[in-house]
Write an enzyme that holds these catalytic residues in place. Structure first.
Site, PDB file in Angstrom:
ATOM      1  N   GLY A  22       0.786  -1.237   0.000  1.00  0.00           N
ATOM      2  CA  GLY A  22       0.000   0.000   0.000  1.00  0.00           C
ATOM      3  C   GLY A  22       0.813   1.278   0.000  1.00  0.00           C
ATOM      4  O   GLY A  22       0.248   2.376  -0.095  1.00  0.00           O
ATOM      5  N   LYS A  25       4.058   1.576  -4.450  1.00  0.00           N
ATOM      6  CA  LYS A  25       5.004   0.994  -5.419  1.00  0.00           C
ATOM      7  C   LYS A  25       4.441   1.003  -6.849  1.00  0.00           C
ATOM      8  O   LYS A  25       5.115   1.406  -7.782  1.00  0.00           O
ATOM      9  CB  LYS A  25       5.354  -0.469  -5.046  1.00  0.00           C
ATOM     10  CG  LYS A  25       6.056  -0.618  -3.711  1.00  0.00           C
ATOM     11  CD  LYS A  25       6.362  -2.052  -3.388  1.00  0.00           C
ATOM     12  CE  LYS A  25       5.143  -2.940  -3.243  1.00  0.00           C
ATOM     13  NZ  LYS A  25       4.214  -2.534  -2.177  1.00  0.00           N
ATOM     14  N   SER A  26       3.200   0.523  -6.991  1.00  0.00           N
ATOM     15  CA  SER A  26       2.623   0.422  -8.343  1.00  0.00           C
ATOM     16  C   SER A  26       2.470   1.806  -8.970  1.00  0.00           C
ATOM     17  O   SER A  26       2.717   1.981 -10.165  1.00  0.00           O
ATOM     18  CB  SER A  26       1.243  -0.241  -8.304  1.00  0.00           C
ATOM     19  OG  SER A  26       1.339  -1.450  -7.630  1.00  0.00           O
ATOM     20  N   ASP A  90       7.766  -3.683 -10.057  1.00  0.00           N
ATOM     21  CA  ASP A  90       6.950  -3.436  -8.864  1.00  0.00           C
ATOM     22  C   ASP A  90       7.217  -4.559  -7.856  1.00  0.00           C
ATOM     23  O   ASP A  90       6.740  -5.670  -8.043  1.00  0.00           O
ATOM     24  CB  ASP A  90       5.475  -3.438  -9.303  1.00  0.00           C
ATOM     25  CG  ASP A  90       4.496  -3.245  -8.174  1.00  0.00           C
ATOM     26  OD1 ASP A  90       4.935  -2.972  -7.043  1.00  0.00           O
ATOM     27  OD2 ASP A  90       3.291  -3.372  -8.425  1.00  0.00           O
TER      28      ASP A  90
HETATM   29  N1  ADP Z   1       0.561  10.458  -3.516  1.00  0.00           N
HETATM   30  C1  ADP Z   1      -0.501   9.730  -3.162  1.00  0.00           C
HETATM   31  N2  ADP Z   1      -1.445  10.251  -2.370  1.00  0.00           N
HETATM   32  C2  ADP Z   1      -2.506   9.530  -1.992  1.00  0.00           C
HETATM   33  N3  ADP Z   1      -2.732   8.273  -2.349  1.00  0.00           N
HETATM   34  C3  ADP Z   1      -1.816   7.678  -3.133  1.00  0.00           C
HETATM   35  C4  ADP Z   1      -0.644   8.371  -3.589  1.00  0.00           C
HETATM   36  N4  ADP Z   1       0.083   7.498  -4.340  1.00  0.00           N
HETATM   37  C5  ADP Z   1      -0.619   6.348  -4.372  1.00  0.00           C
HETATM   38  N5  ADP Z   1      -1.746   6.466  -3.660  1.00  0.00           N
HETATM   39  C6  ADP Z   1      -2.800   5.458  -3.496  1.00  0.00           C
HETATM   40  O1  ADP Z   1      -2.419   4.528  -2.506  1.00  0.00           O
HETATM   41  C7  ADP Z   1      -2.927   3.237  -2.810  1.00  0.00           C
HETATM   42  C8  ADP Z   1      -1.787   2.243  -2.815  1.00  0.00           C
HETATM   43  O2  ADP Z   1      -0.881   2.569  -3.851  1.00  0.00           O
HETATM   44  P1  ADP Z   1      -0.176   1.438  -4.715  1.00  0.00           P
HETATM   45  O3  ADP Z   1       0.700   2.152  -5.700  1.00  0.00           O
HETATM   46  O4  ADP Z   1      -1.192   0.473  -5.246  1.00  0.00           O
HETATM   47  O5  ADP Z   1       0.711   0.736  -3.571  1.00  0.00           O
HETATM   48  P2  ADP Z   1       1.534  -0.617  -3.575  1.00  0.00           P
HETATM   49  O6  ADP Z   1       1.802  -0.988  -5.006  1.00  0.00           O
HETATM   50  O7  ADP Z   1       2.789  -0.265  -2.831  1.00  0.00           O
HETATM   51  O8  ADP Z   1       0.722  -1.612  -2.836  1.00  0.00           O
HETATM   52  C9  ADP Z   1      -3.625   3.346  -4.158  1.00  0.00           C
HETATM   53  O9  ADP Z   1      -5.000   3.482  -3.926  1.00  0.00           O
HETATM   54  C10 ADP Z   1      -3.035   4.623  -4.745  1.00  0.00           C
HETATM   55  O10 ADP Z   1      -3.908   5.261  -5.645  1.00  0.00           O
HETATM   56  N1  LIG Z   2       5.741 -12.979  -0.995  1.00  0.00           N
HETATM   57  C1  LIG Z   2       4.517 -12.634  -0.581  1.00  0.00           C
HETATM   58  N2  LIG Z   2       3.916 -13.326   0.396  1.00  0.00           N
HETATM   59  C2  LIG Z   2       2.678 -13.001   0.830  1.00  0.00           C
HETATM   60  N3  LIG Z   2       1.946 -12.010   0.320  1.00  0.00           N
HETATM   61  C3  LIG Z   2       2.534 -11.303  -0.650  1.00  0.00           C
HETATM   62  C4  LIG Z   2       3.823 -11.550  -1.138  1.00  0.00           C
HETATM   63  N4  LIG Z   2       4.097 -10.648  -2.111  1.00  0.00           N
HETATM   64  C5  LIG Z   2       3.015  -9.871  -2.218  1.00  0.00           C
HETATM   65  N5  LIG Z   2       2.084 -10.258  -1.355  1.00  0.00           N
HETATM   66  C6  LIG Z   2       0.719  -9.712  -1.208  1.00  0.00           C
HETATM   67  C7  LIG Z   2       0.596  -8.440  -0.441  1.00  0.00           C
HETATM   68  C8  LIG Z   2      -0.547  -7.727  -1.124  1.00  0.00           C
HETATM   69  O1  LIG Z   2      -1.776  -8.168  -0.585  1.00  0.00           O
HETATM   70  C9  LIG Z   2      -0.456  -8.203  -2.568  1.00  0.00           C
HETATM   71  C10 LIG Z   2       0.212  -7.231  -3.502  1.00  0.00           C
HETATM   72  O2  LIG Z   2       1.203  -6.466  -2.857  1.00  0.00           O
HETATM   73  P1  LIG Z   2       1.380  -4.900  -3.080  1.00  0.00           P
HETATM   74  O3  LIG Z   2       2.391  -4.474  -2.045  1.00  0.00           O
HETATM   75  O4  LIG Z   2       0.054  -4.229  -2.915  1.00  0.00           O
HETATM   76  O5  LIG Z   2       1.905  -4.753  -4.475  1.00  0.00           O
HETATM   77  O6  LIG Z   2       0.279  -9.402  -2.527  1.00  0.00           O
END
Ligand code: ADP
Ligand SMILES: Nc1ncnc2c1ncn2[C@H]1C[C@H](O)[C@@H](COP(=O)(O)O)O1
Length: 230
Positions: A22, A25-26, A90
């Site tokens: 959360g 990263k994405s 990612d």
């Molecule tokens: N600068 C920001 N401010 C507020 N929310 C953000 C920002 N950047 C990302 N988010 C939101 O936070 C949530 C998690 O981001 P995401 O890129 O999916 O995280 P991850 O890949 O690390 O799990 C998404 O709903 C995204 O839209």
């Molecule tokens: N290696 C992992 N083991 C357990 N769960 C994992 C692992 N890698 C990713 N995950 C889970 C955590 C999140 O629920 C989703 C996607 O991760 P995100 O950080 O939102 O890209 O997969």
């Protein structure tokens, strides 16, 4: 001149984005790939056949899930190698073992035998001189409250139903893990210092740092490579 050239980022760079669930990263992966004209390597959460079941019963599914992630990330690694770089990835393969597998083992939701089998496989596949490490690992950090808010906002049901204690444990482990990580150069970014959703330009200082880090790391590597014949 394009952004990649402007900041001296080599066309064959491999950048991996790490950080807790959360943290963003994405979002960063998408922005970077777009401005650099790089390919992306994403975790395909929707297609993961174990993830939902895993969140319902860690003990039953943790080994299956780790083996699945290892295979997926290894295939992605192979793809990156075959294209000759130019990728933003990612999540790193190192987090699977250093954070997730280790946490489930420590908490008793992965058995010692499963953990040993998994880490043996991981080490044989990844921690070898034949495995290409990324040029740079970007580590995203932020406050725990902001991370929880982002998980909530994103709204994946399986994550919403998981107790906050799980995310807190993971958050604390990430802080220790990154302090000891040395498989490739690390650039730390605080998520409070940029906002890619509302300010496109905030990617510029990030690009500048990336260029600087990769150039330094490549210079260091070329001056430490063994010379043929010696
Ligand atoms: N600068 C920001 N401010 C507020 N929310 C953000 C920002 N950047 C990302 N988010 C939101 O936070 C949530 C998690 O981001 P995401 O890129 O999916 O995280 P991850 O890949 O690390 O799990 C998404 O709903 C995204 O839209
Ligand atoms: N290696 C992992 N083991 C357990 N769960 C994992 C692992 N890698 C990713 N995950 C889970 C955590 C999140 O629920 C989703 C996607 O991760 P995100 O950080 O939102 O890209 O997969």
């Amino acid at each position: 001149m394009n952004a990649r050239e402007k900041y001296g980022i080599p066309h064959d760079s491999v950048i991996t984005v790490a950080g807790t669930v959360g943290v963003g990263k994405s979002t960063l992966t998408t922005s970077l790939a777009q401005v650099l004209n790089f390919r992306t390597s994403f975790e395909k959460v929707e297609k993961n056949p174990y993830l939902n079941s895993f969140y319902k019963d860690f003990e039953r599914w943790s080994f299956h899930l780790q083996i699945y992630f290892l295979a997926e990330r290894f295939k992605e690694q192979k793809k990156i190698f075959e294209y000759g770089g130019g990728f933003v990835q990612d999540r790193s393969i190192y987090e699977d073992t250093g954070i997730f597998a280790r946490m489930h083992y420590d908490q008793g939701t992965m058995s010692p035998t499963d953990y040993e089998t998994y880490t043996n496989l991981f080490d044989a596949m990844v921690m070898t001189p034949y495995f290409p490490h990324p040029d740079l690992l970007i580590y995203l950090e932020g406050s725990f409250d902001d991370v929880i808010e982002r998980i909530r906002e994103r709204g994946r049901p399986m994550e919403q139903e998981t107790p906050t204690a799980y995310w807190e444990e993971m958050y604390n482990r990430y802080e220790d893990w990154i302090d000891n990580f040395n498989a490739c150069p690390v650039l730390r970014l605080n998520i409070a210092d940029y906002d890619l959703l509302n300010d496109e330009k905030s990617v510029e200082p990030i690009l500048e740092k990336i260029g600087h880090f990769i150039q330094q790391a490549r210079k260091w590597r070329s001056s430490h490579l063994p010379v043929d014949g010696l």
